[in-house]
Write a protein that holds these residues in place. Structure first.
Motif, PDB file in Angstrom:
ATOM      1  N   VAL A  96       0.168 -20.619  -2.053  1.00 54.68           N
ATOM      2  CA  VAL A  96       0.795 -19.301  -2.153  1.00 54.68           C
ATOM      3  C   VAL A  96       0.863 -18.687  -0.754  1.00 54.68           C
ATOM      4  O   VAL A  96      -0.149 -18.610  -0.052  1.00 54.68           O
ATOM      5  CB  VAL A  96       0.009 -18.365  -3.099  1.00 54.68           C
ATOM      6  N   VAL A  97       2.067 -18.252  -0.352  1.00 52.56           N
ATOM      7  CA  VAL A  97       2.259 -17.630   0.960  1.00 52.56           C
ATOM      8  C   VAL A  97       2.922 -16.271   0.802  1.00 52.56           C
ATOM      9  O   VAL A  97       3.677 -16.039  -0.144  1.00 52.56           O
ATOM     10  CB  VAL A  97       3.114 -18.524   1.893  1.00 52.56           C
ATOM     11  N   THR A 153     -35.290 -25.879   3.313  1.00 50.17           N
ATOM     12  CA  THR A 153     -34.467 -24.710   3.587  1.00 50.17           C
ATOM     13  C   THR A 153     -33.070 -24.895   3.010  1.00 50.17           C
ATOM     14  O   THR A 153     -32.450 -25.947   3.171  1.00 50.17           O
ATOM     15  CB  THR A 153     -34.366 -24.476   5.103  1.00 50.17           C
ATOM     16  N   LEU A 154     -32.578 -23.868   2.316  1.00 50.24           N
ATOM     17  CA  LEU A 154     -31.256 -23.920   1.708  1.00 50.24           C
ATOM     18  C   LEU A 154     -30.182 -23.899   2.786  1.00 50.24           C
ATOM     19  O   LEU A 154     -30.240 -23.106   3.725  1.00 50.24           O
ATOM     20  CB  LEU A 154     -31.065 -22.729   0.770  1.00 50.24           C
ATOM     21  N   LEU A 155     -29.181 -24.796   2.665  1.00 45.23           N
ATOM     22  CA  LEU A 155     -28.107 -24.868   3.647  1.00 45.23           C
ATOM     23  C   LEU A 155     -27.036 -23.813   3.360  1.00 45.23           C
ATOM     24  O   LEU A 155     -26.788 -23.453   2.218  1.00 45.23           O
ATOM     25  CB  LEU A 155     -27.468 -26.252   3.638  1.00 45.23           C
ATOM     26  N   MET A 156     -26.387 -23.358   4.441  1.00 42.56           N
ATOM     27  CA  MET A 156     -25.291 -22.402   4.327  1.00 42.56           C
ATOM     28  C   MET A 156     -24.128 -23.051   3.580  1.00 42.56           C
ATOM     29  O   MET A 156     -23.701 -24.153   3.920  1.00 42.56           O
ATOM     30  CB  MET A 156     -24.824 -21.989   5.728  1.00 42.56           C
ATOM     31  N   PRO A 157     -23.593 -22.412   2.527  1.00 40.02           N
ATOM     32  CA  PRO A 157     -22.451 -22.993   1.812  1.00 40.02           C
ATOM     33  C   PRO A 157     -21.147 -22.767   2.583  1.00 40.02           C
ATOM     34  O   PRO A 157     -21.046 -21.881   3.434  1.00 40.02           O
ATOM     35  CB  PRO A 157     -22.437 -22.219   0.493  1.00 40.02           C
ATOM     36  N   LYS A 158     -20.153 -23.596   2.295  1.00 38.61           N
ATOM     37  CA  LYS A 158     -18.805 -23.345   2.791  1.00 38.61           C
ATOM     38  C   LYS A 158     -18.258 -22.135   2.041  1.00 38.61           C
ATOM     39  O   LYS A 158     -18.478 -21.998   0.841  1.00 38.61           O
ATOM     40  CB  LYS A 158     -17.911 -24.562   2.542  1.00 38.61           C
ATOM     41  N   LEU A 159     -17.537 -21.271   2.754  1.00 36.45           N
ATOM     42  CA  LEU A 159     -17.020 -20.046   2.140  1.00 36.45           C
ATOM     43  C   LEU A 159     -15.520 -20.164   1.889  1.00 36.45           C
ATOM     44  O   LEU A 159     -14.774 -20.698   2.720  1.00 36.45           O
ATOM     45  CB  LEU A 159     -17.311 -18.845   3.039  1.00 36.45           C
ATOM     46  N   LYS A 160     -15.083 -19.643   0.746  1.00 39.90           N
ATOM     47  CA  LYS A 160     -13.701 -19.810   0.308  1.00 39.90           C
ATOM     48  C   LYS A 160     -12.676 -19.213   1.271  1.00 39.90           C
ATOM     49  O   LYS A 160     -11.560 -19.713   1.391  1.00 39.90           O
ATOM     50  CB  LYS A 160     -13.513 -19.188  -1.083  1.00 39.90           C
ATOM     51  N   TYR A 161     -13.026 -18.116   1.940  1.00 40.64           N
ATOM     52  CA  TYR A 161     -12.041 -17.434   2.767  1.00 40.64           C
ATOM     53  C   TYR A 161     -11.962 -17.985   4.197  1.00 40.64           C
ATOM     54  O   TYR A 161     -11.112 -17.549   4.979  1.00 40.64           O
ATOM     55  CB  TYR A 161     -12.317 -15.928   2.805  1.00 40.64           C
ATOM     56  N   MET A 193      -1.899 -17.261   1.632  1.00 37.96           N
ATOM     57  CA  MET A 193      -2.797 -16.410   0.855  1.00 37.96           C
ATOM     58  C   MET A 193      -3.903 -17.236   0.202  1.00 37.96           C
ATOM     59  O   MET A 193      -5.072 -16.886   0.278  1.00 37.96           O
ATOM     60  CB  MET A 193      -2.013 -15.646  -0.212  1.00 37.96           C
ATOM     61  N   ASN A 194      -3.531 -18.330  -0.434  1.00 31.71           N
ATOM     62  CA  ASN A 194      -4.532 -19.214  -1.037  1.00 31.71           C
ATOM     63  C   ASN A 194      -3.917 -20.576  -1.302  1.00 31.71           C
ATOM     64  O   ASN A 194      -2.697 -20.731  -1.338  1.00 31.71           O
ATOM     65  CB  ASN A 194      -5.122 -18.613  -2.322  1.00 31.71           C
ATOM     66  N   ILE A 195      -4.790 -21.564  -1.490  1.00 31.49           N
ATOM     67  CA  ILE A 195      -4.363 -22.922  -1.784  1.00 31.49           C
ATOM     68  C   ILE A 195      -5.463 -23.606  -2.591  1.00 31.49           C
ATOM     69  O   ILE A 195      -6.656 -23.318  -2.400  1.00 31.49           O
ATOM     70  CB  ILE A 195      -4.059 -23.719  -0.493  1.00 31.49           C
ATOM     71  N   THR A 196      -5.073 -24.462  -3.519  1.00 39.92           N
ATOM     72  CA  THR A 196      -6.066 -25.242  -4.253  1.00 39.92           C
ATOM     73  C   THR A 196      -6.377 -26.517  -3.481  1.00 39.92           C
ATOM     74  O   THR A 196      -5.540 -27.013  -2.722  1.00 39.92           O
ATOM     75  CB  THR A 196      -5.556 -25.613  -5.662  1.00 39.92           C
ATOM     76  N   ARG A 197      -7.580 -27.037  -3.670  1.00 38.17           N
ATOM     77  CA  ARG A 197      -7.961 -28.293  -3.028  1.00 38.17           C
ATOM     78  C   ARG A 197      -7.659 -29.464  -3.959  1.00 38.17           C
ATOM     79  O   ARG A 197      -7.486 -29.271  -5.164  1.00 38.17           O
ATOM     80  CB  ARG A 197      -9.441 -28.265  -2.631  1.00 38.17           C
ATOM     81  N   PRO A 198      -7.591 -30.674  -3.436  1.00 37.67           N
ATOM     82  CA  PRO A 198      -7.215 -31.818  -4.267  1.00 37.67           C
ATOM     83  C   PRO A 198      -8.200 -32.087  -5.393  1.00 37.67           C
ATOM     84  O   PRO A 198      -9.393 -31.796  -5.298  1.00 37.67           O
ATOM     85  CB  PRO A 198      -7.222 -32.998  -3.270  1.00 37.67           C
TER      86      PRO A 198
END
Length: 204
Positions: free
Chosen positions: A84-85, A18-26, A49-54
């Protein structure tokens, strides 16, 4: 329902799973510890508003040997984070960001901080499961960034032809990052330990 276990990639010896639920960007939350001077960094959490991950990149060490070349991982470099804020009407966002910049350098007195500990902060990026209100959100993954400071800050332009909110974009540099699952180090920073081959002096 019995066919849903076919919606994945077949794995040799295991068949379909069974396919696992992905993490969602929002579904995320950002908190800044030791940011600004007034202790109001949670105000920024509400305005993100948004941020990049390492991201991490290793310098490549190339050894030229007879007819061939070998490559090894050298020193690493953490990629900058962009946060970004929204700049809210109360002025709190702009004020708190300005306090952090002022901690790094006193623009009125033209005086710099004595040491990095005087202005560096910790950034925490949490991926959430969508819970809210009486349903506490579960934290699926956390990146903790240590030794952060603002390397670049841009206050967005204003524009009569746009309905977008005014925002502030910050470029964050940091000394180290650790990945967490719950309270346990998982992935980057996990307790794998130093790898030593059977022939420590070999060129494997």
């Amino acid at each position: 329902m019995i066919t849903l276990n076919k919606f994945s990639v077949p794995i040799p010896g295991q068949g379909n799973q069974t396919l696992l639920m992905p993490k969602l960007k929002y579904r995320f939350r950002v908190s800044l510890e030791g940011f600004g001077a007034s202790g109001g960094s949670t105000e920024l959490t509400k305005q993100v508003m948004n941020i990049t991950r390492p991201g991490v990149q290793f310098d490549n060490i190339e050894l030229n040997i007879y007819n061939s070349k070998l490559n090894y991982a050298g020193r690493y470099t953490w990629a900058d984070i962009t946060l970004v804020v929204r700049d809210d009407v109360s002025g709190d966002t702009s004020r708190i960001v300005g306090e952090q910049i002022q901690k790094q350098f006193d623009f009125f007195e033209q005086s710099s901080a004595a040491a990095g500990i005087d202005y560096k902060f910790t950034t925490r990026i949490e991926i959430l499961d969508g819970g809210n209100g009486s349903n506490e959100p579960g934290i699926l993954e956390t990146f903790e960034l240590y030794g952060c400071y603002l390397q670049n800050t841009v206050y967005s332009n204003t524009d009569y032809s746009s309905s977008d909110p005014v925002d502030i974009t910050m470029t964050i540099k940091y000394d180290n990052a650790i990945q967490m699952k719950g309270t346990t180090r998982s992935g980057i920073g996990s307790e794998i330990g130093r790898a030593v081959g059977q022939a420590a002096t070999g060129l494997g």
